[in-house]
Scaffold this motif. Structure first.
Motif, mmCIF file in Angstrom:
data_model
loop_
_atom_site.group_PDB
_atom_site.id
_atom_site.type_symbol
_atom_site.label_atom_id
_atom_site.label_comp_id
_atom_site.label_asym_id
_atom_site.label_seq_id
_atom_site.Cartn_x
_atom_site.Cartn_y
_atom_site.Cartn_z
ATOM 1 N N CYS A 1 -0.079 -7.074 4.382
ATOM 2 C CA CYS A 1 0.849 -6.206 3.644
ATOM 3 C C CYS A 1 0.185 -4.948 3.078
ATOM 4 O O CYS A 1 -0.974 -4.964 2.642
ATOM 5 C CB CYS A 1 1.484 -6.987 2.500
ATOM 6 S SG CYS A 1 2.601 -8.284 3.067
ATOM 7 N N GLN A 2 0.977 -3.893 3.088
ATOM 8 C CA GLN A 2 0.655 -2.620 2.464
ATOM 9 C C GLN A 2 -0.734 -2.111 2.843
ATOM 10 O O GLN A 2 -1.044 -1.945 4.018
ATOM 11 C CB GLN A 2 0.823 -2.750 0.945
ATOM 12 C CG GLN A 2 2.258 -3.066 0.517
ATOM 13 C CD GLN A 2 2.428 -3.103 -0.985
ATOM 14 O OE1 GLN A 2 1.691 -2.490 -1.728
ATOM 15 N NE2 GLN A 2 3.439 -3.836 -1.435
ATOM 16 N N HIS A 3 -1.583 -1.872 1.834
ATOM 17 C CA HIS A 3 -2.898 -1.264 2.084
ATOM 18 C C HIS A 3 -3.890 -2.218 2.742
ATOM 19 O O HIS A 3 -4.946 -1.795 3.198
ATOM 20 C CB HIS A 3 -3.496 -0.777 0.761
ATOM 21 C CG HIS A 3 -3.728 -1.889 -0.220
ATOM 22 N ND1 HIS A 3 -2.722 -2.426 -0.988
ATOM 23 C CD2 HIS A 3 -4.853 -2.595 -0.524
ATOM 24 C CE1 HIS A 3 -3.196 -3.392 -1.752
ATOM 25 N NE2 HIS A 3 -4.488 -3.520 -1.488
ATOM 26 N N LEU A 4 -3.565 -3.500 2.816
ATOM 27 C CA LEU A 4 -4.503 -4.470 3.386
ATOM 28 C C LEU A 4 -4.798 -4.168 4.854
ATOM 29 O O LEU A 4 -5.934 -4.304 5.314
ATOM 30 C CB LEU A 4 -3.950 -5.899 3.246
ATOM 31 C CG LEU A 4 -3.727 -6.391 1.816
ATOM 32 C CD1 LEU A 4 -3.275 -7.846 1.833
ATOM 33 C CD2 LEU A 4 -4.994 -6.230 0.979
ATOM 34 N N VAL B 1 -4.233 -4.829 14.654
ATOM 35 C CA VAL B 1 -3.446 -5.172 13.471
ATOM 36 C C VAL B 1 -1.954 -4.957 13.736
ATOM 37 O O VAL B 1 -1.574 -4.085 14.518
ATOM 38 C CB VAL B 1 -3.867 -4.329 12.242
ATOM 39 C CG1 VAL B 1 -5.299 -4.637 11.839
ATOM 40 C CG2 VAL B 1 -3.712 -2.844 12.531
ATOM 41 N N MET B 2 -1.149 -5.783 13.083
ATOM 42 C CA MET B 2 0.297 -5.577 13.070
ATOM 43 C C MET B 2 0.672 -5.286 11.609
ATOM 44 O O MET B 2 0.773 -6.199 10.789
ATOM 45 C CB MET B 2 1.047 -6.811 13.582
ATOM 46 C CG MET B 2 2.563 -6.635 13.579
ATOM 47 S SD MET B 2 3.451 -8.088 14.231
ATOM 48 C CE MET B 2 3.223 -7.823 15.985
ATOM 49 N N PRO B 3 0.830 -3.998 11.265
ATOM 50 C CA PRO B 3 1.067 -3.628 9.862
ATOM 51 C C PRO B 3 2.380 -4.168 9.315
ATOM 52 O O PRO B 3 3.290 -4.550 10.065
ATOM 53 C CB PRO B 3 1.088 -2.091 9.909
ATOM 54 C CG PRO B 3 0.400 -1.730 11.187
ATOM 55 C CD PRO B 3 0.747 -2.830 12.144
ATOM 56 N N CYS B 4 2.467 -4.171 7.995
ATOM 57 C CA CYS B 4 3.680 -4.671 7.333
ATOM 58 C C CYS B 4 3.784 -4.032 5.950
ATOM 59 O O CYS B 4 2.766 -3.791 5.285
ATOM 60 C CB CYS B 4 3.610 -6.191 7.203
ATOM 61 S SG CYS B 4 5.048 -6.941 6.401
ATOM 62 N N CYS B 5 5.015 -3.743 5.542
ATOM 63 C CA CYS B 5 5.286 -3.229 4.192
ATOM 64 C C CYS B 5 4.460 -1.984 3.868
ATOM 65 O O CYS B 5 3.895 -1.854 2.778
ATOM 66 C CB CYS B 5 5.030 -4.291 3.133
ATOM 67 S SG CYS B 5 5.818 -5.882 3.456
ATOM 68 N N GLN B 6 4.383 -1.069 4.833
ATOM 69 C CA GLN B 6 3.557 0.122 4.658
ATOM 70 C C GLN B 6 4.043 0.974 3.479
ATOM 71 O O GLN B 6 5.245 1.097 3.245
ATOM 72 C CB GLN B 6 3.572 0.971 5.931
ATOM 73 C CG GLN B 6 3.030 0.242 7.150
ATOM 74 C CD GLN B 6 4.087 -0.528 7.902
ATOM 75 O OE1 GLN B 6 5.046 -1.013 7.321
ATOM 76 N NE2 GLN B 6 3.927 -0.630 9.206
#
Length: 260
Positions: free
Chosen positions: A98-101, A118-123
């Motif tokens: 999630c987010q900045h991770l 990576v598969m980003p989430c909640c950017q």
């Protein structure tokens, strides 16, 4: 020159924010990787994945868990992995970090020069004034997609990675974009140097075409031609000579009048 298809052989996979560790286990089952580490602050699943899939992995495969923050856990695991194998056989993955991770996973991995996907989430847009959020609204593009593209550009700017974006079916998840950053080996870096050489050559051709189209207006102050300068000098000389002759006649006439 183009990038040739490289070997996908892996030795170590590090799954960040991996939870129960199913993704890490799949890499052990489906690839040549013999070691996988799941980094997650929480103990999720209690190791049940290992119990269920242990037979599929075989005795020569190792799945371990590290309940720790990625900021300390990932660098340490990368140091250990590099003591076991070379960087081109190490892969870091993160699914829906999630987010900045996601950005931190990519940054740390790139600092060590290993592959990362990576598969980003909640950017989130963390830029001053949320400029990219505003831009995404004006472009009618979801901010999540804009941030993913910016992440790709950030890694591409390093010049040491081949960056791709893959998309899976949005029915599986709306956050369906996978950013794949393949670390380039030393013998591949010349490919990007060749690309820059082609850009420089194209720039030179464009510069020559622009000079030809605009003549002496391109990058130089415009100066009168030599013929104009010659004509100007000749006319000035004639004018001065005539003026001097008239002035001389006038002075002589005044002198004669005074004598009378």
């Amino acid at each position: 020159a183009t990038l040739k298809k490289q070997s996908t052989a892996l030795d170590v996979v590090i799954d960040v924010a991996g939870g129960h560790g199913a993704l890490a286990a799949l890499f052990l089952v489906c690839t040549s990787a013999y070691k996988a580490v799941v980094i997650d602050p929480a103990d999720v699943g209690g190791g049940n994945v290992l119990k269920v899939w242990g037979d599929m992995m075989g005795n020569d495969k190792e799945l371990s868990y590290r309940n720790e923050c990625l900021r300390s856990g990932l660098p340490d695991e990368l140091e250990k992995a590099l003591s076991l194998t070379t960087r081109d056989r190490i892969l870091v993955v993160a699914c829906h970090a999630c987010q900045h991770l996601t950005e931190e996973v990519v940054d740390i991995s790139c600092n060590y020069g290993v592959h990362v996907a990576v598969m980003p989430c909640c950017q989130k847009d963390l830029s001053p004034g949320f400029t990219w959020k505003a831009a995404s609204k004006n472009l009618s593009v979801p901010v999540e997609k804009v941030m993913d593209l910016l992440q790709c550009g950030k890694v591409m700017a390093l010049g040491s990675y081949d960056v791709r974006m893959k998309v899976i079916d949005s029915k599986i998840t709306p956050q369906n974009r996978i950013i794949i950053c393949r670390a380039l080996m030393e013998n591949e870096l010349s490919i990007f140097e060749d690309r820059q050489a082609k850009v420089n050559k194209a720039h030179s051709r464009l510069e020559m075409a622009y000079q030809k189209a605009h003549g002496n207006q391109f990058g130089k102050p415009k100066r009168p031609s030599e013929s104009k300068i010659s004509r100007f000098s000749l006319s000035s000389f004639c004018y001065s000579a005539i003026l001097g002759f008239v002035a001389g006649v006038a002075v002589a006439s005044v002198g004669r009048l005074r004598k009378r």
